[in-house]
Scaffold this active site. Structure first.
Site, PDB file in Angstrom:
ATOM      1  N   CYS A 221      -0.483   4.163   2.117  1.00  0.00           N
ATOM      2  CA  CYS A 221      -0.260   4.057   3.565  1.00  0.00           C
ATOM      3  C   CYS A 221       1.220   4.260   3.906  1.00  0.00           C
ATOM      4  O   CYS A 221       1.539   4.987   4.840  1.00  0.00           O
ATOM      5  CB  CYS A 221      -0.652   2.670   4.092  1.00  0.00           C
ATOM      6  SG  CYS A 221      -2.073   1.932   3.317  1.00  0.00           S
ATOM      7  N   ASP A 222       2.111   3.614   3.180  1.00  0.00           N
ATOM      8  CA  ASP A 222       3.510   3.536   3.594  1.00  0.00           C
ATOM      9  C   ASP A 222       4.467   4.404   2.774  1.00  0.00           C
ATOM     10  O   ASP A 222       5.614   4.593   3.188  1.00  0.00           O
ATOM     11  CB  ASP A 222       3.986   2.080   3.529  1.00  0.00           C
ATOM     12  CG  ASP A 222       3.143   1.187   4.427  1.00  0.00           C
ATOM     13  OD1 ASP A 222       2.713   1.672   5.496  1.00  0.00           O
ATOM     14  OD2 ASP A 222       2.896   0.024   4.074  1.00  0.00           O
TER      15      ASP A 222
ATOM     16  N   CYS B 202       0.827  -1.200   0.000  1.00  0.00           N
ATOM     17  CA  CYS B 202       0.000   0.000   0.000  1.00  0.00           C
ATOM     18  C   CYS B 202       0.870   1.262   0.000  1.00  0.00           C
ATOM     19  O   CYS B 202       1.364   1.685   1.059  1.00  0.00           O
ATOM     20  CB  CYS B 202      -0.919  -0.006   1.227  1.00  0.00           C
ATOM     21  SG  CYS B 202      -1.931   1.466   1.349  1.00  0.00           S
TER      22      CYS B 202
END
Ligand code: NAP
Length: 297
Positions: free
Chosen positions: A132-133, A129
């Site tokens: 997200c990261d 992701c």
């Protein structure tokens, strides 16, 4: 007992819920994590009608607001099996739900690469992701594995954060839409490494490098992060209906599976085009048909 239980609170599930709830049949959505599903992980959505640009997070929030306004009932739980009795029994580890109809809208999860280091470095450089990261890799060098729309759109997103993005793809042709290929090629800090296979992800505490081979020649590539986008696996293990070879549920035009009364909608259904718009469409058809078959019975 509920008239309809919808498993999954993403685009397809909530769309089904809106149609069913508005048809005034007792409807419950069971979602194991966050409302909106995978939509909330998309950086920028450009192909959902009416929204030339909207972040996945914003669209997911609108889905939730819409569902709340219609007073859709939502329960947080994780469904592990769906069985046919006189009605349908939907089980989670702690609860049992009964419904006349079930709509499965459980989406899919990232496919794993299956190489050494992938599990070991999950959350320590390996990610599925970018939204997200990605921000953890400001100024760093990252690799994106895959050649589909996800790999390219996420690589473009990462190119605005990282100093260098390698797109590593197993063939010489990309699967992604031409518009994403063009945008990726225009980015100065994206480099394509084609005809290449990943053998291992290496490091000490964090990812430090990968072993890849290009046209059969092995080499070590220094990277701080590895983002894996090689397709998805449907979340359909909880039901024993007819599926295609990859586990996607086969349905008719009303979204009904091979088990009368169980429907499938969205990404977990066997189909050609997996988009938010087609998920919403599947959900509307399934929700409408399931509700109608109860009110007209
Ligand atoms: P995808 O289209 O199935 O692409 C998966 C990619 O991973 C392919 O390039 C494939 O290579 C490669 N791959 C598969 N297994 C592999 C393995 N074991 N090792 C190495 N590479 C492997 O998946 P996706 O990109 O996640 O997209 C999923 C769906 O969402 C698609 O329908 C896509 O169009 C849609 N989507 C749409 C948008 C958009 O419209 N903006 C954005 C993202 C996703 P091969 O090409 O060699 O098979």
């Amino acid at each position: 007992m509920h008239d309809i239980v919808i498993v999954g609170g993403g685009a397809a599930g909530l769309s089904a819920a809106i149609y069913a709830t508005r048809a005034m049949v007792d409807t419950l959505v069971i979602e194991r994590s966050s409302i909106g599903g995978n939509v909330s992980l998309i950086v920028d959505i450009e192909n959902y009608l009416g929204f030339p640009h909207i972040s996945g997070d914003d669209l997911a929030r609108r889905f939730e607001e819409h569902a709340n306004e219609i007073k859709v009932k939502i329960e947080t739980d994780s469904v592990i099996s769906i069985k046919k009795d006189d009605n349908f029994i939907i089980k989670s580890p702690k609860n049992e739900y009964v419904a006349k109809k079930v709509i499965i809208a459980t989406g899919m999860r990232p496919r794993k690469l299956g190489v050494m280091g992938e599990d070991k470095f999950l959350g320590r450089g390996v990610s599925y992701c970018a939204t997200c990261d990605g921000p953890l890799f400001v100024g760093g060098e990252v690799a994106v594995i895959g050649g589909g729309n996800s790999a390219l759109t996420e690589a473009i997103f990462l190119s605005n954060i990282a100093s260098k993005v390698y797109i590593i793809h197993r063939r010489d042709k990309l699967r992604a839409d031409p518009i994403y290929q063009k945008r990726a090629h225009e980015k100065q800090n994206i480099e394509f490494i084609l005809n290449s296979v990943v053998h291992e992800i290496k490091g000490d505490e964090q990812v430090e490098s990968m072993i890849i081979s290009t046209n059969g020649v092995r080499k070590e590539l220094k990277v701080d992060g590895v983002f894996i986008y090689i397709g998805n696996v449907p979340n359909t293990e909880m039901v024993d209906c007819e599926k295609d070879n990859n586990g996607f549920i086969l349905t008719d035009g009303n979204m009904m599976s091979s088990i009368e009364g169980i429907y499938a909608a969205g990404d977990c259904r066997a189909k050609h085009l997996r988009q938010i718009t087609t998920a919403v469409c599947d959900g509307a058809i399934a929700g409408w048909h399931a509700a109608n078959s109860i009110t007209q019975a």
